[in-house]
Motif scaffolding. Structure first.
Motif, PDB file in Angstrom:
ATOM      1  N   ARG A   1     -14.923   1.516   1.479  1.00  0.00           N
ATOM      2  CA  ARG A   1     -13.511   2.187   1.746  1.00  0.00           C
ATOM      3  C   ARG A   1     -13.670   2.736   0.365  1.00  0.00           C
ATOM      4  O   ARG A   1     -13.761   2.693  -0.557  1.00  0.00           O
ATOM      5  CB  ARG A   1     -12.322   0.965   1.859  1.00  0.00           C
ATOM      6  CG  ARG A   1     -12.642   0.372   2.916  1.00  0.00           C
ATOM      7  CD  ARG A   1     -12.257   1.179   4.415  1.00  0.00           C
ATOM      8  NE  ARG A   1     -12.027   0.504   5.088  1.00  0.00           N
ATOM      9  CZ  ARG A   1     -13.138   0.070   5.913  1.00  0.00           C
ATOM     10  NH1 ARG A   1     -14.560   0.414   5.667  1.00  0.00           N
ATOM     11  NH2 ARG A   1     -13.199  -0.478   6.768  1.00  0.00           N
ATOM     12  N   LYS A   2     -13.589   4.218   1.161  1.00  0.00           N
ATOM     13  CA  LYS A   2     -13.977   5.342  -0.708  1.00  0.00           C
ATOM     14  C   LYS A   2     -12.317   5.850  -0.643  1.00  0.00           C
ATOM     15  O   LYS A   2     -11.586   6.549   0.690  1.00  0.00           O
ATOM     16  CB  LYS A   2     -14.595   6.107  -0.416  1.00  0.00           C
ATOM     17  CG  LYS A   2     -16.496   5.948  -0.294  1.00  0.00           C
ATOM     18  CD  LYS A   2     -17.467   6.789   0.334  1.00  0.00           C
ATOM     19  CE  LYS A   2     -18.690   6.295  -0.377  1.00  0.00           C
ATOM     20  NZ  LYS A   2     -19.642   7.756  -0.550  1.00  0.00           N
ATOM     21  N   MET A   3     -11.709   6.353  -1.253  1.00  0.00           N
ATOM     22  CA  MET A   3     -10.385   6.584  -1.627  1.00  0.00           C
ATOM     23  C   MET A   3     -10.776   7.608  -2.545  1.00  0.00           C
ATOM     24  O   MET A   3     -11.666   8.243  -3.424  1.00  0.00           O
ATOM     25  CB  MET A   3      -9.683   5.224  -2.453  1.00  0.00           C
ATOM     26  CG  MET A   3      -9.239   4.600  -1.555  1.00  0.00           C
ATOM     27  SD  MET A   3      -7.762   3.488  -2.202  1.00  0.00           S
ATOM     28  CE  MET A   3      -8.459   1.922  -2.987  1.00  0.00           C
TER      29      MET A   3
ATOM     30  N   GLN B   1      -5.188   3.251   0.454  1.00  0.00           N
ATOM     31  CA  GLN B   1      -4.732   2.143  -0.148  1.00  0.00           C
ATOM     32  C   GLN B   1      -4.487   0.917   1.082  1.00  0.00           C
ATOM     33  O   GLN B   1      -5.064  -0.173   1.272  1.00  0.00           O
ATOM     34  CB  GLN B   1      -3.594   1.828  -1.011  1.00  0.00           C
ATOM     35  CG  GLN B   1      -3.688   2.693  -1.894  1.00  0.00           C
ATOM     36  CD  GLN B   1      -2.920   2.139  -3.388  1.00  0.00           C
ATOM     37  OE1 GLN B   1      -1.469   1.900  -2.511  1.00  0.00           O
ATOM     38  NE2 GLN B   1      -2.569   2.874  -4.151  1.00  0.00           N
TER      39      GLN B   1
ATOM     40  N   TYR C   1      -7.860  -0.054   2.503  1.00  0.00           N
ATOM     41  CA  TYR C   1      -8.651  -0.668   1.684  1.00  0.00           C
ATOM     42  C   TYR C   1      -8.542  -2.131   1.915  1.00  0.00           C
ATOM     43  O   TYR C   1      -8.745  -2.879   1.554  1.00  0.00           O
ATOM     44  CB  TYR C   1      -8.657  -0.318   0.545  1.00  0.00           C
ATOM     45  CG  TYR C   1      -8.569  -1.254  -0.931  1.00  0.00           C
ATOM     46  CD1 TYR C   1     -10.836  -1.254  -1.225  1.00  0.00           C
ATOM     47  CD2 TYR C   1      -7.932  -1.155  -2.128  1.00  0.00           C
ATOM     48  CE1 TYR C   1     -10.378  -2.103  -2.493  1.00  0.00           C
ATOM     49  CE2 TYR C   1      -8.071  -2.318  -3.135  1.00  0.00           C
ATOM     50  CZ  TYR C   1      -9.437  -2.761  -2.906  1.00  0.00           C
ATOM     51  OH  TYR C   1      -9.752  -3.021  -4.726  1.00  0.00           O
TER      52      TYR C   1
ATOM     53  N   LYS D   1      -6.836   0.723  -7.264  1.00  0.00           N
ATOM     54  CA  LYS D   1      -8.272  -0.545  -6.322  1.00  0.00           C
ATOM     55  C   LYS D   1      -7.556  -1.640  -7.308  1.00  0.00           C
ATOM     56  O   LYS D   1      -8.056  -2.992  -6.244  1.00  0.00           O
ATOM     57  CB  LYS D   1      -9.751   0.060  -7.250  1.00  0.00           C
ATOM     58  CG  LYS D   1      -9.683   1.493  -6.559  1.00  0.00           C
ATOM     59  CD  LYS D   1     -11.047   1.853  -6.676  1.00  0.00           C
ATOM     60  CE  LYS D   1     -11.808   1.770  -8.238  1.00  0.00           C
ATOM     61  NZ  LYS D   1     -10.965   3.660  -8.607  1.00  0.00           N
TER      62      LYS D   1
ATOM     63  N   ASN E   1     -14.871  -3.329  -7.091  1.00  0.00           N
ATOM     64  CA  ASN E   1     -14.699  -2.103  -6.783  1.00  0.00           C
ATOM     65  C   ASN E   1     -15.539  -0.528  -8.253  1.00  0.00           C
ATOM     66  O   ASN E   1     -16.009  -1.516  -9.583  1.00  0.00           O
ATOM     67  CB  ASN E   1     -13.199  -1.957  -7.804  1.00  0.00           C
ATOM     68  CG  ASN E   1     -12.111  -2.736  -6.857  1.00  0.00           C
ATOM     69  OD1 ASN E   1     -12.093  -2.237  -5.576  1.00  0.00           O
ATOM     70  ND2 ASN E   1     -11.063  -3.518  -7.261  1.00  0.00           N
TER      71      ASN E   1
ATOM     72  N   GLY F   1     -14.519  -0.882  -3.042  1.00  0.00           N
ATOM     73  CA  GLY F   1     -13.321   0.020  -3.141  1.00  0.00           C
ATOM     74  C   GLY F   1     -14.326   1.521  -4.293  1.00  0.00           C
ATOM     75  O   GLY F   1     -14.345   0.383  -5.146  1.00  0.00           O
TER      76      GLY F   1
ATOM     77  N   THR G   1     -15.773  -6.279   0.228  1.00  0.00           N
ATOM     78  CA  THR G   1     -15.752  -5.026   0.345  1.00  0.00           C
ATOM     79  C   THR G   1     -15.898  -3.604  -0.656  1.00  0.00           C
ATOM     80  O   THR G   1     -15.246  -4.707  -2.016  1.00  0.00           O
ATOM     81  CB  THR G   1     -14.225  -4.799   0.064  1.00  0.00           C
ATOM     82  OG1 THR G   1     -13.884  -6.298   1.900  1.00  0.00           O
ATOM     83  CG2 THR G   1     -13.505  -3.652   0.865  1.00  0.00           C
TER      84      THR G   1
ATOM     85  N   SER H   1       0.685  -1.327  -0.162  1.00  0.00           N
ATOM     86  CA  SER H   1       0.114   0.237  -0.272  1.00  0.00           C
ATOM     87  C   SER H   1       0.864   1.613  -0.093  1.00  0.00           C
ATOM     88  O   SER H   1       1.763   1.058   1.094  1.00  0.00           O
ATOM     89  CB  SER H   1      -1.348  -0.072   1.922  1.00  0.00           C
ATOM     90  OG  SER H   1      -1.952  -0.695   0.976  1.00  0.00           O
TER      91      SER H   1
END
Length: 326
Positions: free
Chosen positions: A293-295, A118, A121, A141, A261, A133, A131, A113
């Motif tokens: 999980r948001k990036m 990350q 995630y 992702k 994703n 992403g 999960t 990561s």
């Protein structure tokens, strides 16, 4: 507040060179991100500017020097991310990224990561059965999900890797492409092929495909199946409908793990269709063993310009420019 000057000593000339970068590009980026002036003085780095900005730049430079001393490669992406962490007061979270190896490629490259987003995630994938992403292009992702799948397969935690994505075209029509359905959708699946081949090597990858241990197929091929003891990745999930997403999620069988994703800023569905990814993230958020999980653009690990492009588009959309949303 008045300007001040601060000096940071570094341990070796190599570390100094790493922090400054080729043609001083790293130092120039630090100066730009923190609004200070940076220069070299003997074996030290001189920082001048407004006191608060100098303090942030000093923290960023010390962290970069520490990373360089460990042998890490200091490129523009790392400089930008370290500066952002220093600005946000999150530098201590970078230590959690050290030593957390997700996978190892056939060439011995360690996959880790690279950002805190990350890491969150990857940790979510480890802890949960499903999960989600979500985030912009370049946040890793797909690559990290494939790396996790390969590690799980090599550790004999699953018997099969299944990668899929909807065959929704961005401005193109499948009917105009040559070949049968599989050949038509191959361009859409190319990023998944590439990641798998890097992890396994071409020869091993081909053998696993022939044995049925790796399956890469369009989403339509998932209908009617129960997927047991498999690591399943749905990519480009923003282009699923609500019905397709429900169909996919209900394929989950015993001993399996799912990663979904997508990037909600790049939906290619017709205007009358709502994204199944957006709907599922809302409906399933908080359900046990399911993580969302948001990036953000801060987690982009491609060319530094990609991060700036993502940021520019996000600013445009926040100002209500509907023409730039699609």
């Amino acid at each position: 507040m008045s300007n001040i000057v601060k000096t940071v000593d570094v341990e070796t000339v190599d570390v100094l060179a790493a922090v400054f970068g080729n043609l001083d590009e790293n130092a120039n980026m630090i100066a730009k991100k923190t609004d200070v002036e940076i220069s070299g003085r003997g074996g030290s780095i001189c920082i001048s500017g407004e006191e608060n900005n100098v303090a942030v730049a000093e923290k960023a430079i010390k962290k970069l020097a520490e990373l360089a001393l460990r042998g890490d490669r200091i490129d523009l992406l790392k400089v930008m991310y370290v500066c952002e962490c220093a600005i946000d007061g999150n530098l201590e979270k970078l230590d959690a990224l050290q030593g957390d190896v997700v996978a190892v490629t056939t060439r011995g490259k360690l996959i880790k990561s690279k950002t805190v987003g990350q890491k969150r995630y990857v940790d979510a994938i480890r802890k949960n059965t499903i999960t989600f992403g979500e985030g912009p292009a370049g946040t890793g992702k797909t690559y990290l999900a494939v790396a996790m799948a390969v590690t799980s397969f090599k550790n004999k935690e699953v018997d099969k890797i299944i990668l899929t994505r909807p065959a929704v075209e961005a401005g193109e029509k499948l009917g105009f492409l040559p070949g049968d359905l599989q050949e038509k959708v191959n361009p859409y699946l190319r990023p998944l092929y590439d990641a798998l081949q890097e992890m396994f090597g071409l020869e091993t990858y081909q053998k696993l495909v022939e044995k049925g241990a790796i399956e890469v197929a369009p989403l339509a091929y998932m209908r009617g199946r129960t997927l047991n003891n498999a690591f399943i990745i749905l990519d480009e999930a923003q282009n699923t409908t609500r019905e397709q997403m429900k169909m996919f999620l209900t394929r989950l069988g015993e001993g399996s793990k799912m990663i979904i994703n997508g990037d909600l800023s790049q939906v290619d569905l017709p205007p009358d269709k709502k994204s199944g990814l957006k709907n599922a993230m809302k409906v399933l958020d908080g359900v046990e063993n399911i993580a969302v999980r948001k990036m953000s653009q801060k987690d982009v690990v491609r060319h530094p310009l990609v991060q700036l492009i993502v940021e520019a588009y996000e600013k445009s959309e926040k100002h209500g420019d509907e023409n730039d949303k699609r």
